[in-house]
Design an enzyme around this catalytic site. Structure first.
Site, PDB file in Angstrom:
ATOM      1  N   ASP A  91      32.565   5.569 -32.875  1.00 24.18           N
ATOM      2  CA  ASP A  91      31.172   5.834 -32.542  1.00 24.18           C
ATOM      3  C   ASP A  91      30.910   5.579 -31.057  1.00 24.18           C
ATOM      4  OD1 ASP A  91      29.456   6.773 -34.567  1.00 24.18           O
ATOM      5  OD2 ASP A  91      29.576   4.853 -35.613  1.00 24.18           O
ATOM      6  N   GLN A 134      28.302   2.798 -40.896  1.00 25.23           N
ATOM      7  CA  GLN A 134      27.118   3.665 -40.931  1.00 25.23           C
ATOM      8  C   GLN A 134      25.851   2.850 -40.630  1.00 25.23           C
ATOM      9  OE1 GLN A 134      27.192   6.974 -41.183  1.00 25.23           O
ATOM     10  NE2 GLN A 134      24.977   7.195 -41.118  1.00 25.23           N
ATOM     11  N   LYS A 148      30.901  13.062 -43.938  1.00 21.85           N
ATOM     12  CA  LYS A 148      31.922  12.714 -42.942  1.00 21.85           C
ATOM     13  C   LYS A 148      33.308  12.666 -43.593  1.00 21.85           C
ATOM     14  CE  LYS A 148      28.584  10.248 -40.064  1.00 21.85           C
ATOM     15  NZ  LYS A 148      27.987   9.023 -39.562  1.00 21.85           N
TER      16      LYS A 148
HETATM   17  N1  GUN Z   1      23.449   6.760 -38.257  1.00 21.78           N
HETATM   18  C1  GUN Z   1      22.878   7.865 -37.735  1.00 21.78           C
HETATM   19  N2  GUN Z   1      23.696   8.434 -36.824  1.00 21.78           N
HETATM   20  C2  GUN Z   1      24.810   7.678 -36.777  1.00 21.78           C
HETATM   21  C3  GUN Z   1      26.019   7.761 -36.034  1.00 21.78           C
HETATM   22  O1  GUN Z   1      26.235   8.656 -35.206  1.00 21.78           O
HETATM   23  N3  GUN Z   1      26.931   6.766 -36.277  1.00 21.78           N
HETATM   24  C4  GUN Z   1      26.701   5.761 -37.167  1.00 21.78           C
HETATM   25  N4  GUN Z   1      27.638   4.845 -37.311  1.00 21.78           N
HETATM   26  N5  GUN Z   1      25.587   5.654 -37.878  1.00 21.78           N
HETATM   27  C5  GUN Z   1      24.656   6.610 -37.687  1.00 21.78           C
END
Ligand code: GUN
Length: 289
Positions: free
Chosen positions: A120, A97, A53
């Site tokens: 998110d 995350q 990311k």
């Molecule tokens: N863990 C797996 N997918 C995601 C996501 O889209 N956002 C976040 N914050 N954690 C994740």
């Protein structure tokens, strides 16, 4: 009939091109878009997702702040970090995350993120807006899938959709987004009776189970001409695999996403788009639409 492969990499690149241009525009107005990432603990997969990311951000001109915290990090310490990031005017997006280590209360931490920095789209406020059809910041995987439908001109109105997933990250937001487009949506999950018969009725199947050792969406579960979207990621014979037996399903489907190269790149691209949206919100540029 052999269906068309949905090329998530190409669509993600077109989203990233728009994001790059928007980041350049924001910088001209004195706004340096910035995403703060928060990773707690030593989950290797999560660590590599966060690194990806950050690379994506650098690629499109978004700055990042990287917070990697030990497994022992407490709820109180994490609350304080979120408060700090909420109040930091140079930070536009906050990504915690998931999953978090078991001793941390995920709902409480997500709820603490300022809704205008919630890239998110998972805070209760933004989930509520989503259910009302008014969300601006939407969860990345579901909005990435909607972008694929848009790009390939796949009309959802009146279509029977089956979503195999009921999580906050994927199944629930997707339900609302597809309903908003006038689809008839059925959410299936581990307790659903006769999943196969639901799938065989569906014009569109979105599968997000993520454990190939327990579940495979096979061609005998798909009706001719259906659209099949694969959100699963797991390992099969040592290789990255989705939920779907792609090679056989594509022979019956009208469209299908591969793994890798389908939904995954879209999830990553939509995070970048949300960060630009959040940076724009910080200057009052984005209205509720
Ligand atoms: N863990 C797996 N997918 C995601 C996501 O889209 N956002 C976040 N914050 N954690 C994740």
């Amino acid at each position: 009939m052999t269906g068309q492969k949905i090329d998530g990499i190409a669509v993600a690149n077109s989203v990233k091109d728009r994001v790059r241009a928007a980041a350049t525009e924001l910088k001209k107005e004195g706004i340096e878009p910035c995403l703060a990432t928060v990773l707690v603990g030593d989950n290797q997969a999560s660590a590599s997702y966060v690194t990806s990311k950050q690379k994506d951000c650098a690629d499109v001109g978004i700055a990042t702040k990287d917070h990697r915290l030990p497994q022992s990090f407490s709820q109180k310490e994490l609350d304080s970090l979120i408060d700090l990031l909420n109040n930091d005017k140079t930070v536009h997006g906050i990504l915690v995350q998931l999953p978090l280590p078991d001793h941390l209360d995920e709902f409480s931490i997500i709820s603490r993120i300022s809704p205008i920095k919630d890239v998110d789209g998972l805070t209760p406020y933004n989930m509520g807006l989503l259910a009302s059809g008014k969300a601006i910041l939407k969860p990345c995987t579901p909005s990435g899938i909607m972008e694929l439908f848009d790009y390939y001109d796949i009309d959802l109105s009146g279509k029977d959709v089956v979503i195999i997933n009921r999580s906050n990250l994927v199944g629930k937001p997707l339900y609302h987004l597809m309903l908003e487009k006038n689809a008839t949506v059925t959410t299936c999950h581990s307790k659903t009776k006769d999943l196969k018969s639901h799938c065989l009725e569906a014009d569109i199947i979105i599968s997000a189970v993520g454990d190939r050792s327990k579940f495979t969406l096979t061609d005998n579960m798909v009706k001719d001409g259906a659209v099949v979207i694969d959100v699963g990621t797991s390992r099969l014979d040592g290789k990255l695999a989705g939920d779907v037996d792609y090679d056989n399903v594509i022979k019956k489907a009208s469209y299908a996403t591969p793994v890798p190269g389908g939904v995954g790149p879209m999830t990553r691209a939509m995070l970048l788009k949300n960060t630009i949206t959040a940076a724009s919100i910080s200057k009052g540029i984005v209205t509720n639409r």
